[in-house]
Design a protein around this motif. Structure first.
Motif, mmCIF file in Angstrom:
data_model
loop_
_atom_site.group_PDB
_atom_site.id
_atom_site.type_symbol
_atom_site.label_atom_id
_atom_site.label_comp_id
_atom_site.label_asym_id
_atom_site.label_seq_id
_atom_site.Cartn_x
_atom_site.Cartn_y
_atom_site.Cartn_z
ATOM 1 N N THR A 192 4.632 5.271 -0.104
ATOM 2 C CA THR A 192 3.924 4.694 -1.244
ATOM 3 C C THR A 192 4.258 3.227 -1.436
ATOM 4 O O THR A 192 3.392 2.424 -1.805
ATOM 5 C CB THR A 192 4.270 5.482 -2.523
ATOM 6 O OG1 THR A 192 3.972 6.863 -2.304
ATOM 7 C CG2 THR A 192 3.467 4.971 -3.703
ATOM 8 N N SER A 193 5.488 2.842 -1.183
ATOM 9 C CA SER A 193 5.892 1.444 -1.390
ATOM 10 C C SER A 193 5.160 0.500 -0.452
ATOM 11 O O SER A 193 5.079 -0.704 -0.721
ATOM 12 C CB SER A 193 7.402 1.299 -1.192
ATOM 13 O OG SER A 193 7.774 1.556 0.160
ATOM 14 N N GLN A 194 4.630 1.038 0.639
ATOM 15 C CA GLN A 194 3.965 0.198 1.633
ATOM 16 C C GLN A 194 2.444 0.282 1.566
ATOM 17 O O GLN A 194 1.756 -0.699 1.845
ATOM 18 C CB GLN A 194 4.412 0.586 3.049
ATOM 19 C CG GLN A 194 5.913 0.682 3.220
ATOM 20 C CD GLN A 194 6.623 -0.596 2.811
ATOM 21 O OE1 GLN A 194 6.374 -1.657 3.365
ATOM 22 N NE2 GLN A 194 7.523 -0.488 1.828
ATOM 23 N N VAL A 195 1.914 1.449 1.240
ATOM 24 C CA VAL A 195 0.457 1.635 1.325
ATOM 25 C C VAL A 195 -0.175 2.061 0.013
ATOM 26 O O VAL A 195 -1.408 2.142 -0.074
ATOM 27 C CB VAL A 195 0.110 2.671 2.417
ATOM 28 C CG1 VAL A 195 0.705 2.266 3.769
ATOM 29 C CG2 VAL A 195 0.575 4.088 2.042
ATOM 30 N N GLY A 196 0.639 2.320 -1.013
ATOM 31 C CA GLY A 196 0.092 2.828 -2.265
ATOM 32 C C GLY A 196 -0.874 1.882 -2.948
ATOM 33 O O GLY A 196 -1.731 2.310 -3.730
ATOM 34 N N HIS A 197 -0.771 0.588 -2.660
ATOM 35 C CA HIS A 197 -1.634 -0.410 -3.303
ATOM 36 C C HIS A 197 -2.948 -0.620 -2.560
ATOM 37 O O HIS A 197 -3.819 -1.343 -3.046
ATOM 38 C CB HIS A 197 -0.898 -1.749 -3.364
ATOM 39 C CG HIS A 197 -0.598 -2.323 -2.003
ATOM 40 N ND1 HIS A 197 0.381 -1.801 -1.185
ATOM 41 C CD2 HIS A 197 -1.160 -3.346 -1.312
ATOM 42 C CE1 HIS A 197 0.426 -2.488 -0.054
ATOM 43 N NE2 HIS A 197 -0.509 -3.423 -0.098
ATOM 44 N N ARG A 198 -3.101 -0.020 -1.412
ATOM 45 C CA ARG A 198 -4.260 -0.290 -0.564
ATOM 46 C C ARG A 198 -5.408 0.656 -0.907
ATOM 47 O O ARG A 198 -5.339 1.860 -0.654
ATOM 48 C CB ARG A 198 -3.887 -0.141 0.918
ATOM 49 C CG ARG A 198 -2.828 -1.133 1.355
ATOM 50 C CD ARG A 198 -2.471 -1.002 2.813
ATOM 51 N NE ARG A 198 -3.603 -1.255 3.708
ATOM 52 C CZ ARG A 198 -3.499 -1.367 5.026
ATOM 53 N NH1 ARG A 198 -2.307 -1.258 5.598
ATOM 54 N NH2 ARG A 198 -4.550 -1.594 5.763
ATOM 55 N N GLU A 199 -6.460 0.110 -1.483
ATOM 56 C CA GLU A 199 -7.630 0.912 -1.795
ATOM 57 C C GLU A 199 -8.323 1.326 -0.499
ATOM 58 O O GLU A 199 -8.415 0.563 0.452
ATOM 59 C CB GLU A 199 -8.596 0.119 -2.678
ATOM 60 C CG GLU A 199 -8.052 -0.198 -4.067
ATOM 61 C CD GLU A 199 -9.087 -0.880 -4.940
ATOM 62 O OE1 GLU A 199 -10.255 -0.980 -4.512
ATOM 63 O OE2 GLU A 199 -8.719 -1.310 -6.041
ATOM 64 N N GLY A 200 -8.813 2.548 -0.487
ATOM 65 C CA GLY A 200 -9.507 3.040 0.693
ATOM 66 C C GLY A 200 -8.610 3.217 1.902
ATOM 67 O O GLY A 200 -9.087 3.137 3.042
ATOM 68 N N PHE A 201 -7.323 3.488 1.667
ATOM 69 C CA PHE A 201 -6.385 3.569 2.781
ATOM 70 C C PHE A 201 -6.734 4.713 3.734
ATOM 71 O O PHE A 201 -6.718 4.539 4.959
ATOM 72 C CB PHE A 201 -4.955 3.739 2.267
ATOM 73 C CG PHE A 201 -3.935 3.876 3.362
ATOM 74 C CD1 PHE A 201 -3.638 2.799 4.190
ATOM 75 C CD2 PHE A 201 -3.278 5.085 3.580
ATOM 76 C CE1 PHE A 201 -2.703 2.923 5.218
ATOM 77 C CE2 PHE A 201 -2.347 5.211 4.593
ATOM 78 C CZ PHE A 201 -2.061 4.133 5.412
ATOM 79 N N GLU A 202 -7.069 5.885 3.197
ATOM 80 C CA GLU A 202 -7.388 7.005 4.080
ATOM 81 C C GLU A 202 -8.608 6.692 4.938
ATOM 82 O O GLU A 202 -8.620 7.000 6.145
ATOM 83 C CB GLU A 202 -7.645 8.279 3.280
ATOM 84 C CG GLU A 202 -7.988 9.468 4.167
ATOM 85 C CD GLU A 202 -8.111 10.781 3.419
ATOM 86 O OE1 GLU A 202 -8.736 11.716 3.977
ATOM 87 O OE2 GLU A 202 -7.580 10.888 2.296
ATOM 88 N N GLU A 203 -9.607 6.072 4.362
ATOM 89 C CA GLU A 203 -10.804 5.720 5.130
ATOM 90 C C GLU A 203 -10.467 4.728 6.238
ATOM 91 O O GLU A 203 -10.985 4.830 7.360
ATOM 92 C CB GLU A 203 -11.880 5.138 4.212
ATOM 93 C CG GLU A 203 -12.498 6.135 3.243
ATOM 94 C CD GLU A 203 -11.583 6.511 2.083
ATOM 95 O OE1 GLU A 203 -10.565 5.786 1.845
ATOM 96 O OE2 GLU A 203 -11.861 7.517 1.414
ATOM 97 N N PHE A 204 -9.579 3.778 5.915
ATOM 98 C CA PHE A 204 -9.130 2.822 6.924
ATOM 99 C C PHE A 204 -8.459 3.535 8.096
ATOM 100 O O PHE A 204 -8.733 3.249 9.272
ATOM 101 C CB PHE A 204 -8.167 1.811 6.305
ATOM 102 C CG PHE A 204 -7.228 1.162 7.277
ATOM 103 C CD1 PHE A 204 -7.664 0.144 8.118
ATOM 104 C CD2 PHE A 204 -5.906 1.573 7.374
ATOM 105 C CE1 PHE A 204 -6.796 -0.452 9.032
ATOM 106 C CE2 PHE A 204 -5.033 0.985 8.279
ATOM 107 C CZ PHE A 204 -5.481 -0.030 9.110
ATOM 108 N N VAL A 205 -7.567 4.480 7.777
ATOM 109 C CA VAL A 205 -6.847 5.195 8.824
ATOM 110 C C VAL A 205 -7.815 6.007 9.680
ATOM 111 O O VAL A 205 -7.754 5.974 10.919
ATOM 112 C CB VAL A 205 -5.765 6.108 8.208
ATOM 113 C CG1 VAL A 205 -5.142 7.014 9.275
ATOM 114 C CG2 VAL A 205 -4.685 5.261 7.536
#
Length: 233
Positions: A192-205
């Motif tokens: 969470t400390s690294q990716v929690g702020h990224r909107e649409g993270f799952e879609e990016f992955v």
């Protein structure tokens, strides 16, 4: 080659999950023993953080343990004395990695490529390249040479059969991770400390690893992880 034990050596928490969590989940499902070795605790990471370096290191160690649990890995080890952003491929680091190789006795070691990726800069963090270089040297010749480090004389020398490099420009092995993609995303989301702020993270992955599957010849609608397999036996 029959694979019974795998050692993953990375610089920071989350490196293994970006590079190999889907493949690791498959190894675990097949009964392979998997160990994670992290050189740093990621003390220089975080987004708009309120914690100091040691607090961030504690948090990221906990995040990595949770991510490992998502793919079934319980043996998670951290080296001490190495700091995020300052890793160099020293004799001391080679020795510390060789020690764990002799302890774990893996058939395969997974680590970062020591080369800079000019097509996609993300994997080319200096720590990644330093850990990749030190790990390759720890595999060959250090871990297999019983005379390399007198201080490791109580540990029997060990020869690793293959190294799988992540993050390189010249992959030669693609693993279809479609069936374990959800677990990869769960592992990544634990950081969470690294990716929690990224909107649409799952879609990016999903988009990025679907693209890897296409480049690897697996076709549309699949997900894959890419490695450069280096024979080292």
């Amino acid at each position: 080659m029959e694979i019974t034990r795998v050692l993953v050596v990375t610089a920071h928490p989350d490196d293994v999950d970006f590079g190999a969590a889907g493949s690791i989940a498959q190894f675990v499902d097949r009964g392979v023993e998997v160990t994670y070795l992290l050189v740093t605790s990621g003390d220089a990471g975080g987004h708009e953080r309120e914690l100091d370096g040691e607090g961030m290191a504690d948090l990221r160690r906990a995040e990595q343990s949770a991510a490992a649990k998502a793919v079934g890995v319980t043996d998670v080890r951290f080296l001490s004395g190495y700091h995020d952003g300052r890793v160099e491929p020293t004799i001391e680091l080679r020795r510390d990695i060789a020690r764990v190789i002799r302890q774990v006795r893996p058939d395969v070691v997974i680590t970062s490529t020591p080369e800079r990726n000019y097509q996609f800069i993300g994997p080319s963090h200096p720590d990644h390249r330093a850990v990749g270089a030190a790990t390759l040297d720890a595999v060959y010749p250090d871990a297999r040479n019983p005379y390399a480090y007198p201080e490791l004389a109580d540990l029997e020398a060990w020869t690793v059969s293959e190294v799988w490099l992540i993050g390189g420009m010249s992959p030669n092995h693609y693993v279809d991770i479609t069936d374990t993609m959800d677990r990869k995303i769960t592992a990544l989301s634990a950081h969470t400390s690294q990716v929690g702020h990224r909107e649409g993270f799952e879609e990016f992955v999903r988009e990025r690893w679907a693209g890897i599957a296409v480049r690897g010849g697996l076709g549309e609608g699949r997900y894959a992880e890419a490695f450069q397999v280096v024979p080292t036996a």
